[in-house]
Design a protein around this motif. Structure first.
Motif, PDB file in Angstrom:
ATOM      1  N   SER A  16       0.827  -1.209   0.000  1.00 60.35           N
ATOM      2  CA  SER A  16       0.000   0.000   0.000  1.00 60.35           C
ATOM      3  C   SER A  16       0.858   1.254   0.000  1.00 60.35           C
ATOM      4  O   SER A  16       0.555   2.226  -0.698  1.00 60.35           O
ATOM      5  N   ALA A  19       2.137   1.923  -3.414  1.00 66.77           N
ATOM      6  CA  ALA A  19       1.083   2.464  -4.282  1.00 66.77           C
ATOM      7  C   ALA A  19       0.791   3.930  -3.948  1.00 66.77           C
ATOM      8  O   ALA A  19       0.547   4.743  -4.853  1.00 66.77           O
ATOM      9  N   VAL A  20       0.811   4.277  -2.666  1.00 68.89           N
ATOM     10  CA  VAL A  20       0.604   5.673  -2.258  1.00 68.89           C
ATOM     11  C   VAL A  20       1.727   6.546  -2.816  1.00 68.89           C
ATOM     12  O   VAL A  20       1.486   7.639  -3.343  1.00 68.89           O
ATOM     13  N   ALA A  47      -6.735   7.774  -5.348  1.00 70.71           N
ATOM     14  CA  ALA A  47      -5.880   6.626  -5.677  1.00 70.71           C
ATOM     15  C   ALA A  47      -5.082   6.169  -4.456  1.00 70.71           C
ATOM     16  O   ALA A  47      -4.960   4.963  -4.194  1.00 70.71           O
ATOM     17  N   ALA A  48      -4.561   7.111  -3.697  1.00 70.77           N
ATOM     18  CA  ALA A  48      -3.768   6.749  -2.521  1.00 70.77           C
ATOM     19  C   ALA A  48      -4.632   6.106  -1.438  1.00 70.77           C
ATOM     20  O   ALA A  48      -4.235   5.096  -0.835  1.00 70.77           O
ATOM     21  N   THR A  50      -7.516   4.543  -1.834  1.00 68.73           N
ATOM     22  CA  THR A  50      -7.978   3.222  -2.270  1.00 68.73           C
ATOM     23  C   THR A  50      -6.863   2.193  -2.196  1.00 68.73           C
ATOM     24  O   THR A  50      -7.113   1.033  -1.891  1.00 68.73           O
ATOM     25  N   ALA A  51      -5.635   2.611  -2.462  1.00 65.65           N
ATOM     26  CA  ALA A  51      -4.506   1.680  -2.333  1.00 65.65           C
ATOM     27  C   ALA A  51      -4.308   1.264  -0.879  1.00 65.65           C
ATOM     28  O   ALA A  51      -4.026   0.098  -0.584  1.00 65.65           O
ATOM     29  N   TRP A 130     -12.544   0.069  -1.644  1.00 65.39           N
ATOM     30  CA  TRP A 130     -12.219   1.122  -2.607  1.00 65.39           C
ATOM     31  C   TRP A 130     -13.440   1.583  -3.401  1.00 65.39           C
ATOM     32  O   TRP A 130     -13.422   2.663  -3.985  1.00 65.39           O
TER      33      TRP A 130
END
Length: 188
Positions: A16, A19-20, A47-48, A50-51, A130
């Motif tokens: 995570s 991804a962030v 996006a961050a 949800t990751a 998400w």
């Protein structure tokens, strides 16, 4: 300290975090020289969050439910940390020269999105947490013709930080999501 490392690994925090950081890097790359259009930072925040939302559930929900630990405080801290880390990363991108909006805008939206992801974990399970932030973002980006108050509630992500309706929606989502996730936990 070992329990914290094990907890982070079981909640997929390293993946995570990567991804962030990728969302923040994309934000930095795309926002260099941009104006103050709020859509780009909101996309990066979503996006961050949800990751990070995949970590709202462990590998084995039955094991989590039978563990002899108090999950409520840990769950609440987890949601709050998602909002804080996402906001901090985007504010660091702003320090590197990208236009991501004001601090109040980033903090408000990251807190509201983290709460929305927590509600998603309660209602849909961590693997689908998400869906609520992405769904709300989609509605905010493509709004229908609505009365002013309904439009402000729907598009709270994109409104300036001084808008009362946007602030109340974000605070309500953050508090409701954190409390619901702390008390109920993720759906199996």
């Amino acid at each position: 300290m070992r329990w914290l490392v094990l907890y982070a690994r079981s909640r997929q925090v390293p993946a995570s975090a990567a991804a962030v950081l990728a969302a923040a890097l994309a934000m930095w790359f795309l926002a260099r020289g941009e104006g103050t259009d709020p859509r780009l930072p909101v996309l990066a925040l979503t996006a961050a969050v949800t990751a990070a939302s995949i970590g709202l559930g462990g590998q084995d929900s039955a094991l989590d439910r039978t563990a002899a630990v108090r999950w409520g405080p840990r769950r609440a801290v987890h949601v709050l940390l998602i909002g804080a880390v996402v906001a901090s990363v985007l504010l660091a991108v702003r320090a590197m020269g990208a236009d991501v909006g004001t601090t109040a805008f980033v903090v408000r939206d990251s807190a509201g999105l983290a709460g929305l992801a927590a509600v998603g974990a309660v209602l849909c399970g961590a693997q689908h947490a998400w869906t609520l932030p992405v769904g709300w973002l989609t509605l905010a980006l493509f709004p229908a013709t609505l009365p002013e108050v309904a439009h402000e509630i729907l598009a709270w992500l994109l409104l300036p930080p001084g808008t009362a309706a946007a602030t109340w929606v974000a605070v309500t989502l953050a508090v409701t999501g954190t409390v619901a996730y702390a008390v109920v936990g993720p759906r199996r």
